[in-house]
Design a protein around this motif. Structure first.
Motif, PDB file in Angstrom:
ATOM      1  N   ARG A 178     -21.532  31.962  95.505  1.00  0.00           N
ATOM      2  CA  ARG A 178     -21.164  33.319  95.066  1.00  0.00           C
ATOM      3  C   ARG A 178     -20.966  34.231  96.272  1.00  0.00           C
ATOM      4  O   ARG A 178     -20.073  35.095  96.281  1.00  0.00           O
ATOM      5  N   GLN A 189     -12.242  34.658  92.030  1.00  0.00           N
ATOM      6  CA  GLN A 189     -13.686  34.953  91.921  1.00  0.00           C
ATOM      7  C   GLN A 189     -14.174  34.806  90.487  1.00  0.00           C
ATOM      8  O   GLN A 189     -15.231  34.245  90.224  1.00  0.00           O
ATOM      9  N   THR A 193     -16.964  32.216  89.190  1.00  0.00           N
ATOM     10  CA  THR A 193     -18.176  32.715  88.510  1.00  0.00           C
ATOM     11  C   THR A 193     -18.325  32.043  87.151  1.00  0.00           C
ATOM     12  O   THR A 193     -19.430  31.663  86.741  1.00  0.00           O
ATOM     13  N   ASP A 197     -21.517  29.802  86.143  1.00  0.00           N
ATOM     14  CA  ASP A 197     -22.327  30.145  84.964  1.00  0.00           C
ATOM     15  C   ASP A 197     -22.378  28.979  83.988  1.00  0.00           C
ATOM     16  O   ASP A 197     -23.427  28.692  83.390  1.00  0.00           O
TER      17      ASP A 197
END
Length: 562
Positions: A178, A189, A193, A197
């Protein structure tokens, strides 16, 4: 055969006339006594005619065969029968030759071994429960399930811990990813992400499934194990209930008469006491057997004596042919009921034997006092007698503070005692005794001649819970006790020895001398572990310690009066 009256097979006549001996004025105080001369004659007659060449088989250990040997306590009760004739009854404690009934001896108060007794039937049932319980407990499936459960639980913990460690490591990696993603385009990005997750969620779901899978396996095995363990628990509870009911029924069957023909069961006798459960063997001792039979047959008890016949038990100290008092825990409550209303000899244990005896002071200063305690003189106040070294010193030194007593001597032991006159001195002197830096030397006369000249005795000791204050040798629960000894000389068949106790257990020197694994020679005059005399020939003759104030080593020595 011993001469008996035709009317009663248990009542024995004396072989020789007894008119030259006065009958006792009162009944024996059975917890501390000198046997009446007629009881001695009765015991010797019993020993000669019944015990020296019995017509039944029992290994007393008198022939040297100690393996399986069982010494026994016997009793003789001097009585007057309904016709006014004087004779005696004989009895034994527990079973003899695996029997409850032997010719010439009084029967038990309640015969557990009677073939028609409820005891044997109940015992068979309890034995069957024991067999079933043993089979269940030894079932291979039970042990296999326990091992399997343990193995699965361990595997579960290991796999879950490994996955958690993997998750923690991946979390750190995601954190780095990250941070590195800060330079990417916004769309890139967001995609990274989303992937990170998703990876986190996937690992959490895997942990959930892993836990659920192992939980299902553990519950499946546990449910099978629980069925078997519940069966074991139910049998254990059933056995406990049956045993308690049987025990209570036994307590109710043991019923003892007194002079007024009042019956009381063991349950009734012990119920008012702090411990209402009668101890094992209560009611099987010779004394209550003899008294119950006498009252049942309308005889008048005149005197009682109990003696030991055979080898000593491994833990206790019992001397062949020695006379012994009735035990306190089992017999005292029973005999209190049975002797109700009978005139009994005074209790010598509540007589102040220190009355009129001086307490010689060997040394004194502002910190401490050393006294030469006489024999039969308490170190501290007892339950019924307050006169003691402690009370005498408190009277002589009213300015003294603190506990005074630093160490103790048995009531029957004479010799040196050090007393602190203030708290500081008490603390410093007591520390020396606790750290065993005090040098103590006792002198004693032993009954018999020792073959060895010196050595050490290491026998762990504990109190005999059934017969306080006696001590037992006990390797399981006893406290370490160590004594060094050296022979000084032989005097008219007695051995004079020096004793050096390394530890300070109750009755340590007395038991170490008397026990067959110790010196096997009781101290002369030992009324607990040997034969009573005018006094116990044990004297604390030397003490070496450091002064509590200046630390100077002091040596005190007072020779014994024997």
């Amino acid at each position: 055969m011993m001469a008996t009256l035709d009317s009663d097979p248990c009542l024995h006549l004396f072989e020789h006339p007894i008119c030259d001996t006065a009958l006792p004025e009162r009944f024996t105080f059975v917890f501390y006594y000198e046997p009446h001369p007629l009881c001695v004659r009765a015991a010797e007659q019993l020993q000669t005619q019944y015990l020296s060449a019995p017509n039944w088989v029992h290994n007393f250990g008198l022939t040297g065969q100690l393996d399986g040997a069982i010494g026994k306590m016997f009793g003789v009760l001097l009585v007057r029968d309904k016709h006014g004739q004087i004779g005696f009854l004989a009895g034994f404690s527990g079973k003899l030759a695996n029997c409850n009934h032997l010719d010439g001896f009084v029967p038990p108060v309640f015969d557990l071994l009677d073939e028609n007794s409820f005891f044997l039937q109940s015992q068979l049932y309890i034995n069957r429960l024991n067999t079933q319980l043993e089979q269940l407990q030894n079932d291979p499936k039970l042990s296999a399930l326990r091992e399997q459960l343990q193995r699965v639980e361990q595997q579960s913990e290991q796999e879950i811990a490994a996955h958690k460690a993997l998750m923690a490591k991946d979390k750190q990696q995601r954190k780095i990813q990250r941070l590195d993603a800060n330079g990417l385009e916004p769309e890139a990005q967001r995609e990274l992400t989303r992937q990170l997750d998703q990876r986190s969620i996937s690992q959490k779901l895997k942990l959930r499934d892993l836990k659920l899978n192992w939980q299902q396996q553990i519950e499946h095995i546990s449910s099978q194990l629980q069925i078997l363990e519940q069966a074991v628990t139910q049998l254990q509870q059933q056995r406990k209930t049956e045993s308690a009911a049987l025990q209570q029924k036994i307590f109710e069957q043991y019923q003892f008469l007194n002079r007024d023909q009042q019956l009381k069961s063991l349950a009734e006798i012990f119920s008012p006491l702090d411990n209402p459960t009668p101890p094992a063997g209560a009611g099987e001792c010779a004394a209550p057997k003899l008294l119950h039979y006498a009252f049942k047959q309308g005889m008048t008890p005149l005197a009682l004596a109990e003696f030991w016949w055979g080898a000593s038990p491994k833990s206790e100290v019992r001397q062949h042919k020695n006379y012994y008092p009735a035990c306190m825990s089992k017999c005292q409550p029973i005999l209190s009921h049975m002797l109700s209303g009978i005139a009994v000899d005074p209790n010598p244990l509540i007589v102040n034997t220190a009355k009129g005896k001086p307490l010689p002071i060997v040394y004194q200063d502002e910190e401490m006092v050393v006294v030469n305690k006489p024999a039969e003189f308490l170190s501290v106040p007892g339950k019924t007698i307050t006169d003691s070294v402690q009370t005498r010193i408190a009277q002589l030194f009213p300015q003294a503070s603190g506990p005074l007593i630093v160490h103790r001597l048995d009531m029957s032991t004479s010799g040196l005692m050090v007393i602190a006159l203030n708290k500081r001195a008490h603390q410093r002197l007591q520390r020396q005794f606790i750290e065993r830096t005090v040098k103590k030397r006792y002198v004693a006369l032993l009954d018999g001649s020792l073959a060895v000249q010196q050595g050490e005795i290491s026998l762990p000791l504990r109190v005999d819970l059934a017969d306080r204050p006696r001590q037992l040798v006990c390797t399981e629960h006893g406290k370490h006790a160590l004594t060094y000894f050296e022979v000084i000389g032989i005097e008219k068949g007695l051995t004079r020895v020096h004793l050096y106790p390394h530890t300070g257990r109750t009755h340590q020197l007395r038991v170490h001398c008397a026990h067959h694994l110790g010196l096997n020679s009781p101290i002369k005059g030992d009324d607990l572990y040997g034969k009573k005399a005018l006094r116990l020939h044990l004297h604390a003759e030397q003490l070496v310690l450091k002064h509590p104030l200046n630390g100077i080593e002091l040596t005190f020595c007072v020779e014994a009066e024997f």
